[in-house]
Scaffold this active site. Structure first.
Site, PDB file in Angstrom:
ATOM      1  N   ARG A 242       0.855  -1.181   0.000  1.00 40.16           N
ATOM      2  CA  ARG A 242       0.000   0.000   0.000  1.00 40.16           C
ATOM      3  C   ARG A 242       0.895   1.236   0.000  1.00 40.16           C
ATOM      4  NH1 ARG A 242      -3.366  -2.651  -1.768  1.00 40.16           N
ATOM      5  NH2 ARG A 242      -5.476  -3.054  -1.033  1.00 40.16           N
ATOM      6  N   GLU A 271      -2.986   7.530  -4.462  1.00 45.36           N
ATOM      7  CA  GLU A 271      -3.168   7.107  -5.850  1.00 45.36           C
ATOM      8  C   GLU A 271      -4.622   7.311  -6.295  1.00 45.36           C
ATOM      9  OE1 GLU A 271      -1.846   2.946  -5.116  1.00 45.36           O
ATOM     10  OE2 GLU A 271      -3.768   2.335  -5.964  1.00 45.36           O
ATOM     11  N   HIS A 289      -0.606   0.117 -10.012  1.00 40.90           N
ATOM     12  CA  HIS A 289      -1.291  -0.842  -9.127  1.00 40.90           C
ATOM     13  C   HIS A 289      -1.746  -2.082  -9.919  1.00 40.90           C
ATOM     14  CE1 HIS A 289      -3.718  -1.042  -5.098  1.00 40.90           C
ATOM     15  NE2 HIS A 289      -3.352  -2.243  -5.487  1.00 40.90           N
ATOM     16  N   GLY A 291      -0.631  -5.275  -9.328  1.00 43.14           N
ATOM     17  CA  GLY A 291      -0.331  -6.524  -8.616  1.00 43.14           C
ATOM     18  C   GLY A 291      -1.180  -7.717  -9.034  1.00 43.14           C
TER      19      GLY A 291
HETATM   20  C1  DGY Z   1      -5.782  -5.939  -3.257  1.00 41.05           C
HETATM   21  O1  DGY Z   1      -6.488  -6.894  -3.582  1.00 41.05           O
HETATM   22  O2  DGY Z   1      -5.802  -5.476  -2.121  1.00 41.05           O
HETATM   23  C2  DGY Z   1      -4.855  -5.367  -4.286  1.00 41.05           C
HETATM   24  O3  DGY Z   1      -4.262  -4.200  -3.891  1.00 41.05           O
HETATM   25  C3  DGY Z   1      -5.542  -5.233  -5.614  1.00 41.05           C
HETATM   26  O4  DGY Z   1      -5.575  -6.511  -6.122  1.00 41.05           O
END
Ligand code: DGY
Length: 323
Positions: A242, A271, A289, A291
């Site tokens: 984060r 963000e 972002h 991920g």
């Molecule tokens: C989450 O799931 O918390 C990620 O930051 C986005 O996939």
């Protein structure tokens, strides 16, 4: 019997939306705009369940919606620091998240950031695209070797463990970590990893530091000026957790004065706004972002959120309850 009404705040991949429509009376945010406070409140007032995601701010104000019809927030995402859990509990809302299904893809992004910043991948790409490349030479764009170096993990949950696995077994990296709730011994042994008592103990020895702690008040600016200064000269900082875990100004200063070599960031404080200074720095790799952003994972996240909401309306305990 009529189906429960479910508002999904942002568009999901087709397969997940199709499943949602089979199970529930679904209201989609057709044009995928970020919903306003008033829209989120209307959702809470008119639907039996709301499925928000990590970019929706489900604050105490939003949760003050009156009259509250909603019974469950089936969050699409593993992180839930965007939801005021105390306020949700005070409104008798059940809250669920979507762990596990995004572990590998998020760990892959942490690896990508680590490799990219060490090997100057973004910079190299820009170099070629800008037609600046004049040819191979022994001293051109030398980066830092990753194989065999030390990876320091702050937080050793599922994503950190998956990254450690890839880094240790794939790149021969030494793994050090700190976590108040360390993983079971067999996992530590498999990684030949070393548990450290404090964040500082990890920072002083790691060539690459990767953050894997949740966001929120407890971890706000955990990587502040003082801690960033404890990193080894030449070390790199990776954040796929984060944005507000790092004090961005402290990081910008450290990158400018060369006290660390570089950073790889997938998440940012505030963000989608990204601190202007990062944009012109060559020693930072910046992603939006990403991920969990693979089709397989994003479908699986939708299915997992739906499983939780379905379990709730079937009178069962949802598997991923966080409140
Ligand atoms: C989450 O799931 O918390 C990620 O930051 C986005 O996939």
């Amino acid at each position: 019997m009529s189906k429960p009404k479910v508002v999904i705040t942002r568009r999901w991949p087709e397969a997940a939306e199709a499943r949602a429509k089979e199970l529930f009376d679904v209201v989609l945010n057709e044009d995928d705009h970020p919903m306003s406070i008033a829209e989120l409140q209307e959702a809470l007032e008119t639907a039996d369940a709301v499925c928000p995601t990590v970019s929706d701010q489900i604050t105490a104000e939003v949760l003050g919606a009156e009259p509250m019809k909603c019974k469950i927030l089936g969050n699409y995402g593993v992180g839930f620091n965007h939801i005021d859990l105390d306020a949700a509990k005070s409104r008798n809302l059940v809250v669920t998240n979507t762990p596990e299904v995004l572990t590998d893809c998020t760990a892959d992004i942490a690896m990508i950031l680590m490799l990219s910043v060490a090997r100057r991948i973004g910079e190299g790409e820009r170099h070629v695209r800008n037609k600046e490349w004049t040819g191979w030479r022994p001293t051109h764009m030398m980066g830092t070797k990753v194989t065999g170096k030390t990876l320091g993990l702050i937080g050793m949950g599922r994503i950190a463990r998956a990254m450690a696995h890839k880094a240790h077994h794939g790149f021969g990296m030494k793994i050090i970590f700190t976590d108040p709730y360390p993983p079971p011994d067999e996992i530590v042994q498999d990684l030949n990893a070393e548990s450290r008592d404090s964040i500082e103990d990890v920072l002083k020895d790691a060539d690459f530091v990767s953050l894997h702690c949740p966001g929120g008040e407890e971890t706000y600016h955990l990587l502040n000026e003082e801690r960033i200064k404890m990193m080894k000269p030449g070390a790199f900082l990776i954040n796929s957790a984060r944005g507000d875990v790092i004090d961005p100004q402290a990081l910008i200063t450290a990158l400018k004065n060369g006290s660390i070599a570089g950073a790889g960031l997938d998440v940012y404080e505030g963000e989608p706004n990204v601190q202007e200074e990062f944009l012109s720095m060559e020693n930072v790799v910046l992603l939006p972002h990403l991920g969990s952003a693979t089709i397989e994972t994003r479908v699986a996240m939708g299915m997992r959120a739906l499983d939780n909401v379905k379990a709730f309306f079937d009178g069962k305990e949802p598997g991923d309850r966080v409140a």
